[in-house]
Design a protein around this motif. Structure first.
Motif, mmCIF file in Angstrom:
data_model
loop_
_atom_site.group_PDB
_atom_site.id
_atom_site.type_symbol
_atom_site.label_atom_id
_atom_site.label_comp_id
_atom_site.label_asym_id
_atom_site.label_seq_id
_atom_site.Cartn_x
_atom_site.Cartn_y
_atom_site.Cartn_z
ATOM 1 N N THR A 64 0.827 -1.204 0.000
ATOM 2 C CA THR A 64 0.000 0.000 0.000
ATOM 3 C C THR A 64 0.865 1.260 0.000
ATOM 4 O O THR A 64 0.372 2.335 -0.273
ATOM 5 C CB THR A 64 -0.894 0.043 1.247
ATOM 6 O OG1 THR A 64 -0.105 -0.328 2.361
ATOM 7 C CG2 THR A 64 -2.038 -0.893 1.117
ATOM 8 N N GLU A 218 -4.129 1.176 -7.669
ATOM 9 C CA GLU A 218 -4.474 1.067 -6.249
ATOM 10 C C GLU A 218 -3.292 0.391 -5.582
ATOM 11 O O GLU A 218 -3.146 -0.823 -5.670
ATOM 12 C CB GLU A 218 -5.699 0.173 -6.048
ATOM 13 C CG GLU A 218 -7.004 0.725 -6.540
ATOM 14 C CD GLU A 218 -8.105 -0.341 -6.434
ATOM 15 O OE1 GLU A 218 -8.429 -0.747 -5.320
ATOM 16 O OE2 GLU A 218 -8.586 -0.778 -7.479
ATOM 17 N N PRO A 219 -2.426 1.174 -4.927
ATOM 18 C CA PRO A 219 -1.198 0.581 -4.393
ATOM 19 C C PRO A 219 -1.487 -0.570 -3.435
ATOM 20 O O PRO A 219 -2.363 -0.469 -2.592
ATOM 21 C CB PRO A 219 -0.512 1.741 -3.674
ATOM 22 C CG PRO A 219 -1.464 2.873 -3.678
ATOM 23 C CD PRO A 219 -2.514 2.610 -4.669
ATOM 24 N N GLY A 220 -0.753 -1.642 -3.620
ATOM 25 C CA GLY A 220 -0.908 -2.803 -2.750
ATOM 26 C C GLY A 220 -2.101 -3.665 -3.088
ATOM 27 O O GLY A 220 -2.318 -4.693 -2.462
ATOM 28 N N VAL A 221 -2.920 -3.252 -4.071
ATOM 29 C CA VAL A 221 -4.088 -4.048 -4.439
ATOM 30 C C VAL A 221 -3.997 -4.444 -5.908
ATOM 31 O O VAL A 221 -3.859 -5.613 -6.243
ATOM 32 C CB VAL A 221 -5.403 -3.276 -4.181
ATOM 33 C CG1 VAL A 221 -6.594 -4.140 -4.522
ATOM 34 C CG2 VAL A 221 -5.480 -2.812 -2.744
#
Lengths: 533, 318
Positions: A64, A218-221
């Motif tokens: 994230t 979407e960082p980390g997703v």
């Protein structure tokens, strides 16, 4: 078994690299006089790739806290995203050859101190702007300066001057000669981004001139990309769109792959790989590159000051047993220097160091250090299986009369509190594409990550000389000598090199040659692979 | 009625105090962790000069009390600040994930709460029968297994073998409701299995406990049926303990689902807090912790009010 498999891979790679080159050269009308200009994307496979489709890749990395700024790319997920949405001056092709990307040709002058790059014309950024030398300069400046947080700072700081000679010629002047500069400019940090009027780039915008443009981040997703129709070489890639999904848990990654919810995944678990290989709908993709595990000893601390003690500790590890136990054979054994199979100047004539407890004993006797006791710091933060590796090493070394005390360190903060601080510990390296890069990163006397504090005069002299040497044969000889010095005198044990192991479903087509410089086909899976159904 | 209102205000005031204490504890805890964001974000590739540049850039070179006070000031005005790691607004970062977490907790609660209450009442009604024993054995077994094990078994059966539900619950804000329900079914079922035993056993125990009371005996002598006694005489008095256990489990569904999130790759708050702790992204950790603490405070408040409201003796104290 592993050796056979590897030999087969190497053979195919060797055979194909020539054919690839000839085909590509014929196709793009390049003359044989320009052998360094090799378009590497895509590689040509036996079956014709299908156009279109959507590829879902599950990666074990991604957090994230990730950002789109290329200076901050620190994991396989963001680096793969970077190579998908950005173009670089040069690129390393699947067969390991340096190819052109935004630079069409380049030449060195003045002992490899002055480099002139001819840039490709008609390259369009995702925001419609046309790419010129000014954009390249602005993009590189983003990594330099005292406030730079970039992982490419070392490369860019070696540049003393960058000049645009017209829109499509870039002249780079270096502090010292460096024959590898074109290789280094393929580094994933050095993406070319559109310059603003003030000569700066908006690095966090995710706008580049790559084959794909960013659709959603979407960082980390999840990160989604779609094909950029105005790319200068848009026909070279096959997929319409792709997405990278972060799946940190390896079991979840395997589940998603076997149920067909993703098409490809990286970093498979070596412990369950034989079970995965039984699944008819899944194909395992494995390459041997430069990634390796190391055990640095601080050469400014007793007893590691003594080269005989270091050598004894090197003879005291059973590399084959470690390879079989820690990696289940998915790798190859190291020879105490960081040059691997994906490097150009790996010296295959250098004798492989074997497990020899008697030799270790006699070396310790010579050093007056019989019954040596050492403390080895370990944690699975260094690499998965580092604690097991330490226990194995304790057993191996005991036969040489060495008493290894294992200290289990916390994973959290391992890189700031243990590595480079404790006298003997575990570490891993992703490997570097060039010898100079590998040596200058961690073995040169003044390197910031010289985790062994090893200072060898001859080695450091050769390093500077080889860097500026443009004659291939002389360079190879120099690098061979450096590998020998490092292997015999250096402060690090490099027991094993780990393979890159990924997997795809039967709905994914891949070229015959898979790059061995990173995970996921050199982090260019989206640019090289295709969907078959 | 006045007493309830006073109680609510009292509890809210205490809740704010608790949140303040939590923020202080969390801040100190994060400070004690080895290394900082700049080292964590650059990992093995950190050098002294890049780390120093990064610290200055993010204001980490300021002393800890200054940073804490600045943050408190911001949060009292509803400004959580920006993430140190990627510069994004924390409210924006947390917003989507918080609603994902609430959605999963809600789906799990909608399945788990009625199911466990019904099973608990039935188990009390048919006490010591084979039904009572098998329900006990099943729920106790499911709570005894680690969450990831239950999750993998469910994935193996429903996803790999039967193919009914996906093993990835990668929902995004634009996922339609039906698809979203389909995707979160397996994680919700896992959570149901994990929290059911607690609520079911408490319902059963609370009712059985009351069954020995003299007023229940009186009801029996009046010739009322067993089910009538349990539903109309025992249950109203059993609500207080049940509601408290339900509240505790609801809070767990919101704050304790990290493992389930990892296994099903569900983009909830748990994964965010784990990532942020690893990267020393202090403002995000603090914001998440405050939200978690607030969840507990609010749910406990609701439980207290409900247990007082359902109990005339507590509602009209002498």
């Amino acid at each position: 078994m592993t050796d056979l498999k590897q030999l087969d891979l190497d053979l195919r790679a060797g055979r194909l690299s020539r054919r690839d080159f000839l085909k590509a050269a014929a196709l793009f009308g390049l003359s044989a006089a320009a052998p360094s200009v090799l378009l590497g994307t895509p590689a040509y496979a036996a079956s014709e790739p299908k156009k279109g489709g959507h590829l879902k890749i599950g990666t074990g990395h991604g957090s994230t806290t990730d950002s789109l700024d290329p200076a901050t790319y620190e994991n396989n997920c963001m680096q793969s995203v970077g190579k998908t949405i950005h173009n670089y001056l040069t690129q390393v092709a699947a067969n390991g050859q340096l190819g052109s990307e935004l630079a069409e040709t380049w030449e060195a002058a003045d002992g490899a101190k002055k480099w002139t790059f001819k840039l490709r014309q008609g390259v369009e950024f995702h925001n419609g702007q046309k790419m010129t030398a000014k954009d390249v300069i602005a993009s590189y400046k983003h990594h330099s300066g005292a406030d730079s947080k970039s992982g490419a700072k070392v490369i860019v700081d070696a540049i003393t001057d960058m000049q645009a000679d017209g829109d499509y010629t870039l002249v780079i002047t270096l502090k010292e000669g460096n024959a590898d500069l074109p290789y280094q400019l393929s580094d994933y940090h050095l993406a070319v981004m559109p310059a603003n009027a003030d000569g700066k780039v908006d690095a966090k915008a995710g706008v580049g001139c790559g084959y794909y443009k960013l659709k959603n981040f979407e960082p980390g997703v999840k990160t989604s990309v779609e094909k950029f129709p105005n790319h200068w070489n848009a026909g070279a890639v096959h997929l319409d769109s792709a997405e990278f999904i972060t799946i940190a848990d390896v079991t979840a990654r395997v589940n998603a792959l076997t149920t067909g919810e993703i098409d490809a995944a990286d970093r498979m678990d070596v412990k369950t790989l034989h079970l995965l290989a039984r699944n008819k709908n899944v194909r395992v993709i494995e390459t041997s590159g430069n990634a390796h595990y190391s055990m640095p000893m601080r050469c400014d601390t007793d007893p590691y000051k003594n080269p005989d003690v270091r050598l004894a500790l090197k003879y005291a590890v059973d590399r084959n047993a470690m390879l079989e136990t820690v990696l289940r054979g998915h790798g190859y054994i190291g020879n105490d220097h960081p040059i691997g199979r994906a490097n150009r100047y790996l010296d295959k004539n250098l004798a492989q160091r074997a497990y020899d407890p008697d030799k270790a004993k006699s070396l310790l006797k010579k050093a007056g250090a019989e019954g040596l006791k050492v403390q080895l710091s370990t944690s699975d933060a260094a690499f998965a299986g580092a604690v097991d590796a330490a226990v194995l090493y304790k057993e191996h070394a005991a036969k040489a009369g060495i008493n290894v005390e294992i200290i289990r360190e916390p994973s959290d903060g391992y890189w700031s509190n243990v590595w480079m601080k404790k006298p003997f510990c575990f570490c891993y390296w992703g490997g570097r594409p060039t010898e100079d890069w590998a040596f200058s990163t961690a073995y040169a006397a003044d390197a910031e990550w010289n985790d062994t504090v090893w200072k060898n005069e001859k080695f450091n002299k050769l390093l500077v000389e080889a860097r500026a040497e443009l004659d291939e044969a002389k360079r190879a000889a120099m690098y061979a000598e450096m590998q020998m010095i490092l292997s015999d005198d250096g402060g690090t044990i490099i027991p094993i090199f780990n393979n890159y192991i990924g997997a795809v479903t039967d709905k994914v087509g891949t070229p015959e040659v898979i790059a061995n410089d990173w995970d996921l086909d050199g982090q260019r899976a989206v640019l090289r692979w295709w969907k078959t159904a | 009625m006045m007493s309830i209102l006073r109680l609510i205000f009292q509890r809210l005031g205490l809740g704010v105090l608790v949140l303040f204490a939590v923020s202080l504890i969390i801040f100190l805890g994060v400070e004690l962790l080895p290394g900082d964001l700049c080292q964590a974000i650059q990992g093995q590739s950190a050098t002294e000069s890049t780390v120093a540049a990064c610290r200055k850039d993010l204001g980490l070179d300021q002393p800890a009390p200054t940073r804490y006070i600045n943050w408190l000031k911001g949060i009292s005005q509803g400004d959580f600040g920006t993430s140190l790691a990627n510069g994004r607004e924390i409210s924006e970062l947390i917003g989507v994930r918080l609603s994902n977490t609430f959605f999963l907790a809600m789906v799990a609660a909608v399945i788990a709460v009625p199911l466990s209450l019904a099973l608990g009442i039935l188990a009390a009604l048919y006490r010591n029968s084979w039904f009572d024993r098998s329900v006990n054995v099943l729920t106790l077994s499911s709570i005894s297994f680690p969450e990831f094990f239950v999750a993998y078994i469910l994935i193996l059966v429903f996803s790999v073998k039967l193919g009914w539900f996906p093993s990835l619950s990668d929902v995004s804000p634009d996922t339609p409701l039906l698809e979203r329900l389909h995707k979160v079914f397996l994680p919700a079922l896992t959570l149901t299995l994990v929290v059911m035993a607690h609520m079911m056993r408490m319902t059963r125990a609370a009712i059985i406990n009351l069954m020995a009371s003299p007023y229940i005996e009186m009801a029996k002598f009046k010739g009322l049926s067993r089910s009538h006694i349990i539903l109309h005489h025992a249950l109203p008095n059993a609500w207080a303990p049940i509601v408290n256990v339900v509240a505790l489990n609801l809070a767990y569904l919101i704050v304790g689902v990290v493992i389930v999130e990892v296994v099903f790759v569900y983009p909830g708050l748990g994964q965010l807090i784990v990532d942020s702790v690893q990267k020393r992204d202090i403002p995000v950790v603090q914001a998440c912790s405050i939200i978690f603490a607030a969840t507990y405070v609010v749910l406990n408040l609701i439980a207290d009010i409900l247990s007082i409201a359902t109990n005339p003796r507590l509602l009209h104290p002498r």
